[in-house]
Scaffold this active site. Sequence first.
Site, PDB file in Angstrom:
ATOM      1  N   GLU A 125       0.834  -1.195   0.000  1.00  0.00           N
ATOM      2  CA  GLU A 125       0.000   0.000   0.000  1.00  0.00           C
ATOM      3  C   GLU A 125       0.872   1.250   0.000  1.00  0.00           C
ATOM      4  O   GLU A 125       1.856   1.308   0.748  1.00  0.00           O
ATOM      5  CB  GLU A 125      -0.921   0.016   1.217  1.00  0.00           C
ATOM      6  CG  GLU A 125      -1.962   1.111   1.143  1.00  0.00           C
ATOM      7  CD  GLU A 125      -2.895   1.143   2.343  1.00  0.00           C
ATOM      8  OE1 GLU A 125      -4.041   1.576   2.193  1.00  0.00           O
ATOM      9  OE2 GLU A 125      -2.466   0.746   3.441  1.00  0.00           O
ATOM     10  N   ALA A 261       0.840  -0.987  11.226  1.00  0.00           N
ATOM     11  CA  ALA A 261       0.424  -2.307  10.755  1.00  0.00           C
ATOM     12  C   ALA A 261      -0.182  -2.142   9.371  1.00  0.00           C
ATOM     13  O   ALA A 261      -0.431  -1.029   8.914  1.00  0.00           O
ATOM     14  CB  ALA A 261      -0.595  -2.937  11.718  1.00  0.00           C
ATOM     15  N   MET A 262      -0.414  -3.278   8.702  1.00  0.00           N
ATOM     16  CA  MET A 262      -0.999  -3.265   7.360  1.00  0.00           C
ATOM     17  C   MET A 262      -1.989  -4.396   7.233  1.00  0.00           C
ATOM     18  O   MET A 262      -1.707  -5.541   7.574  1.00  0.00           O
ATOM     19  CB  MET A 262       0.103  -3.394   6.302  1.00  0.00           C
ATOM     20  CG  MET A 262      -0.422  -3.512   4.883  1.00  0.00           C
ATOM     21  SD  MET A 262      -1.372  -2.050   4.396  1.00  0.00           S
ATOM     22  CE  MET A 262      -2.406  -2.755   3.094  1.00  0.00           C
ATOM     23  N   ASN A 264      -3.228  -6.512   5.095  1.00  0.00           N
ATOM     24  CA  ASN A 264      -3.254  -7.512   4.037  1.00  0.00           C
ATOM     25  C   ASN A 264      -4.306  -8.579   4.344  1.00  0.00           C
ATOM     26  O   ASN A 264      -4.421  -9.050   5.468  1.00  0.00           O
ATOM     27  CB  ASN A 264      -1.893  -8.213   3.936  1.00  0.00           C
ATOM     28  CG  ASN A 264      -0.737  -7.248   3.916  1.00  0.00           C
ATOM     29  OD1 ASN A 264      -0.707  -6.330   3.129  1.00  0.00           O
ATOM     30  ND2 ASN A 264       0.217  -7.461   4.815  1.00  0.00           N
ATOM     31  N   HIS A 294      -8.054  -2.101  14.689  1.00  0.00           N
ATOM     32  CA  HIS A 294      -8.125  -1.283  13.471  1.00  0.00           C
ATOM     33  C   HIS A 294      -7.878  -2.154  12.236  1.00  0.00           C
ATOM     34  O   HIS A 294      -8.655  -2.115  11.267  1.00  0.00           O
ATOM     35  CB  HIS A 294      -7.078  -0.172  13.566  1.00  0.00           C
ATOM     36  CG  HIS A 294      -6.959   0.705  12.360  1.00  0.00           C
ATOM     37  ND1 HIS A 294      -7.362   2.016  12.344  1.00  0.00           N
ATOM     38  CD2 HIS A 294      -6.470   0.463  11.114  1.00  0.00           C
ATOM     39  CE1 HIS A 294      -7.133   2.545  11.146  1.00  0.00           C
ATOM     40  NE2 HIS A 294      -6.578   1.618  10.383  1.00  0.00           N
ATOM     41  N   GLU A 295      -6.813  -2.958  12.266  1.00  0.00           N
ATOM     42  CA  GLU A 295      -6.499  -3.793  11.092  1.00  0.00           C
ATOM     43  C   GLU A 295      -7.573  -4.852  10.872  1.00  0.00           C
ATOM     44  O   GLU A 295      -7.913  -5.169   9.727  1.00  0.00           O
ATOM     45  CB  GLU A 295      -5.130  -4.452  11.260  1.00  0.00           C
ATOM     46  CG  GLU A 295      -3.986  -3.483  11.503  1.00  0.00           C
ATOM     47  CD  GLU A 295      -3.936  -2.330  10.521  1.00  0.00           C
ATOM     48  OE1 GLU A 295      -4.190  -2.549   9.321  1.00  0.00           O
ATOM     49  OE2 GLU A 295      -3.644  -1.194  10.948  1.00  0.00           O
TER      50      GLU A 295
END
Length: 817
Positions: A125, A261-262, A264, A294-295
């Site tokens: 991203e 964080a991400m 995916n 959140h993720e």
Amino acid sequence: MTQSHTITRDEAQLRAAMLDVHTYRLDIDVTDANVFRVQAVITFSAAESAVGGSTFIDLLEHDVYSAELNGHTVEYDGSRLRLEPLQLDNELIVSSTAEYSSTGEGLHRYIDPFDEAEYLYSQCEPADARRIFPVFEQPDLKATFALGVTAPSYWTVLSNEPGTHVLDGEVAHWTFDATPVMSSYLFALIAGEYTEVATGSSKSRVPLGLWARKSMAVYVGAEDILDITRSGFAFYEHQFGVVYPFSKYDQIFVPEFNAGAMENVGAVTITEDYIFRSAVPAAMVQRRAITILHELAHMWFGNLVTMRWWDDLWLNESFAEFVSHLAAVDAGFADAWTTFNATEKTWAYRQDQLATTHPVIADMVDLDAVAVNFDGITYAKGAAVLRQLVAWVGTEHFMAGVRNYFTEYAWANTTFGDLLRPLEDASGRELSSWAEEWLHTTGVNTLSWQRDGDEVIITQSSPVRKHRVVVGFYDVVDGKLTRTSSVAIDLQEKTTCLPADDAALMLVNDEDLTYAKLRPDAASLQVLTERLSDVDDSLARSLLWGTAWDLTRDGEASAAWFLELILTHVASETDSSVVFSLLRQATTALKYFVPTEHASATRQHFAHGLWQLAEDAVSGSDVELQLVQAFIRHTRSESKVSELADGHGLAGFSVSTDMAWSAIQRLVALGVVGEADIEAAHAEDDSSTGYLAAVQARAMIPTAAAKAETWQRITGGDLTNLELRHMVMGFADVHDHELLAGYVDEYFNRIEDLWAASSFETAETFALGLFPLWASTEETASRTMTVASSTRYRGLQRILTELHDDVRRALTAQSAF
């Protein structure tokens, strides 16, 4: 690795009208330590009107060995493959190699300095999948991804879906299940000597996995993390009315990660900053929990239903940020909204007062605009505005609209209008005017109030918006300032009058339902100054602390007043996140809001006060820990820091390895210890954390020769993203700014070239970390705008414009001292 060719919104819209993308079949070989190899087969169809025409697919900085569309060779220019002529049904086959990333963008490679184990992870991203494989790099060209990976036999390999492997001598061939349709920025490849720390399942039987590198696995608080994850699953599945839409949920702590964080799909990557190898403030533990939630929220907001283009990035981030705080309250973090006010909204207010502010629904004309808009507007203001929306329509109506949204648009791409309609249907309210007021305009209102006899007059600054607020009246009850009455009211005009109780303290926006700065009446401000710590509600106190900080930032109150307010009341503060935020604000005030001639005495007084408060604090308490950490940052006295560096602190206080490093670094900056001491400390702590602490400490050595050597290393282009970040922090951490005086010209003369030669993450570190904000002068302001107005790089222009605003704000604040 230089910054990439951008993709414009117009190009993306044209490409989306021309194409439907079906599958990516990717075979990636990561057995070579220098490059990875990719064989990609992409199938897609073209609209009848596009047959015979051309388009492009993105691939950044690869060595392409072969590339054929429907059997015909295609051209590659280093960032795009030209696809022509298009047929109704198309197959593109590309073979290429590329170097691993060291900047945290694309496919990042890391070697653990502790045991030399190797770790890879992807970060795509907003548009870095194109650094890994050929891809139509835009959110609305969703497709399925079928991945095969060849890796060393002793590695773990993870991706979006479950995988299996077969051994073939010293390598393993992994095959992963095909994904559901998803956007390319959600692709995940994590490979290396990762350790599975824990497994489990959600209440709905989704498999949960938790992973970290070998040398960090022992410090992962697995049960806490899995507990908050399970709680989030239960909350979201109930509130959203849609079961988790993917097949598994792994969370992987990865090294040298640029973000928190991400999200995916099925394989969330998380910064190792959230692995705590020593005691940390409760604020960090709560921040980790909210990040996890959140993720997880993104699996619905963003992954199941995705924005069409990055104009609606806020649909992902603001919604995830808002609902993660709802989920945190449900998970037992009762003061989550206090944390939101103290941290997120402070971020939003700062961002919204910069010259570069933008509407929540932003105008993302290209990827360059996207890169700099992961900011306080997109995340925090958007979430704050949603909190106001819920105050208008009610939580149940809001969630009912969200449930209908997921049902209607599952697996699709949307714009905000697609969400607004089900929210209107569920609530029965017309919301387009609300959206126009809050999502398409910029700026933060200021709500000020004055008492006039038995009335209070509330005034809001322009632009006038509809604010649903609670006005709280606080009086002394049993020695505490307690809310004795309140009234909910809609502020829809420039001025609003209402009856006022004869209370000691009046607070407009009590409960923090709207998004606005506050300016109390004189009596309330006096009570705030004298009795802030007596307010018995943590959220109300946070609002008052925020008011004090806004007054200081705006030059309406002096930094001396704010710092004294902290020394008077912070030790009584029970909310860890509020303390954490206040002590960061104190750092800003001391560095930039105090005139040079007063800086030394003010810092000495503040550091002495912090130590006195720490001595009086409850042993082992959260506030004691934070006060000692802040003392180390600000003190210029050798004796107590030396004791902390040797592991000795206050009676009953445990000095961790990480705190000892902070003390050693401060002694380095003082010129008391040097290279030999750094090396000895590193020998005792030969972990990756110790390595980075030593990198930062060496950059803090306060000699002209050491600073020159550090500058050369920083600008030399051979550091990883985290090495660079720590070296920049150390370089800038000086007690005598004369050491850096010669680098002001260096910065302004070289920043554009450094930006041009770097990836975005690296360029941003240069632009922000090396900027001479300590030299807040009219000349600095002028030079900053000169470069900002002449540069051709959109991202650099924005950062410098914001830094110019910071210089101007510092000058204003200093004039109020």
